[in-house]
Enzyme design. Structure first.
Site, PDB file in Angstrom:
ATOM      1  N   HIS A 256       0.851  -1.197   0.000  1.00 52.86           N
ATOM      2  CA  HIS A 256       0.000   0.000   0.000  1.00 52.86           C
ATOM      3  C   HIS A 256       0.886   1.245   0.000  1.00 52.86           C
ATOM      4  O   HIS A 256       2.056   1.193   0.396  1.00 52.86           O
ATOM      5  CB  HIS A 256      -0.891   0.017   1.233  1.00 52.86           C
ATOM      6  CG  HIS A 256      -1.988  -0.995   1.203  1.00 52.86           C
ATOM      7  ND1 HIS A 256      -3.046  -0.959   2.087  1.00 52.86           N
ATOM      8  CD2 HIS A 256      -2.206  -2.082   0.414  1.00 52.86           C
ATOM      9  CE1 HIS A 256      -3.864  -1.970   1.835  1.00 52.86           C
ATOM     10  NE2 HIS A 256      -3.371  -2.671   0.834  1.00 52.86           N
TER      11      HIS A 256
ATOM     12  N   GLU B 268       0.985   3.841   1.944  1.00 50.46           N
ATOM     13  CA  GLU B 268       1.525   4.189   3.263  1.00 50.46           C
ATOM     14  C   GLU B 268       2.722   3.310   3.625  1.00 50.46           C
ATOM     15  O   GLU B 268       3.753   3.793   4.097  1.00 50.46           O
ATOM     16  CB  GLU B 268       0.462   4.029   4.356  1.00 50.46           C
ATOM     17  CG  GLU B 268      -0.793   4.837   4.158  1.00 50.46           C
ATOM     18  CD  GLU B 268      -1.899   4.072   3.448  1.00 50.46           C
ATOM     19  OE1 GLU B 268      -1.640   3.431   2.403  1.00 50.46           O
ATOM     20  OE2 GLU B 268      -3.043   4.117   3.932  1.00 50.46           O
TER      21      GLU B 268
ATOM     22  N   CYS C   8      -5.979   1.690   6.149  1.00 53.34           N
ATOM     23  CA  CYS C   8      -6.621   0.453   6.602  1.00 53.34           C
ATOM     24  C   CYS C   8      -5.959   0.013   7.913  1.00 53.34           C
ATOM     25  O   CYS C   8      -5.011   0.651   8.391  1.00 53.34           O
ATOM     26  CB  CYS C   8      -6.476  -0.634   5.538  1.00 53.34           C
ATOM     27  SG  CYS C   8      -4.784  -1.213   5.298  1.00 53.34           S
TER      28      CYS C   8
ATOM     29  N   CYS D  15      -2.135  -0.680   7.536  1.00 54.76           N
ATOM     30  CA  CYS D  15      -1.351   0.553   7.433  1.00 54.76           C
ATOM     31  C   CYS D  15      -1.333   1.307   8.755  1.00 54.76           C
ATOM     32  O   CYS D  15      -0.304   1.866   9.143  1.00 54.76           O
ATOM     33  CB  CYS D  15      -1.889   1.415   6.302  1.00 54.76           C
ATOM     34  SG  CYS D  15      -1.596   0.665   4.678  1.00 54.76           S
TER      35      CYS D  15
END
Length: 152
Positions: A55, A57, A85, A88
């Site tokens: 992701h 992040e 999420c 993360c």
């Protein structure tokens, strides 16, 4: 302390999201800042990397940790185009990122108050400041247009 407004940094994160879109990834982008200095950038790469943890992040945190040779990113601010999420959020806590500023709210997996509220959980040994909805319309539109085009 940031001397530029949040919109300035979110524009940079949006540029990262657009780069992800260009390689057919879900358009989410991030930028990690210390003071007025960019430490790292990140974009979604889950498909191209065949890595569900890739992701925006996580990618920004990984790059910053390697660059600074430190797993702690104290006093940093993470700007991301979509609400983090749970995975993360966990990485943000472990890295000790001080503040998270996100754009679009994530009704399906958002862990900063929308779908679940990990920021209010008392079990963590670090709680970053969370600011949501910065450039919400622009961030949301990028995502909704991407998925609309996928369906057509």
């Amino acid at each position: 302390m940031l001397s530029k407004d949040y919109g300035y940094w979110m524009d940079i994160a949006l540029n990262e999201a657009k780069k992800a879109e260009q390689i057919n990834e879900i358009p989410v982008g991030a930028v990690l800042v210390l003071g007025d200095n960019i430490i790292s950038y990140g974009m979604n790469r889950t498909i191209i990397d065949n890595d569900p943890t890739s992701h925006a992040e996580i990618n920004a945190i990984r790059k910053a940790s390697k660059k600074s040779n430190n797993h702690r990113l104290i006093d940093t601010t993470l700007f991301v185009t979509l609400e983090p999420c749970a995975m993360c959020y966990g990485a943000i806590v472990q890295a000790r990122v001080s503040r998270v500023v996100f754009g679009a709210y994530d009704l399906k997996t958002g862990a900063c108050g929308t779908c679940m509220d990990l920021k209010s959980n008392q079990c963590f040994n670090h709680t970053p400041e969370i600011i949501g909805g910065v450039m919400r319309e622009e961030c949301s539109k990028l995502l909704s247009d991407f998925f609309k085009n996928k369906r057509n």
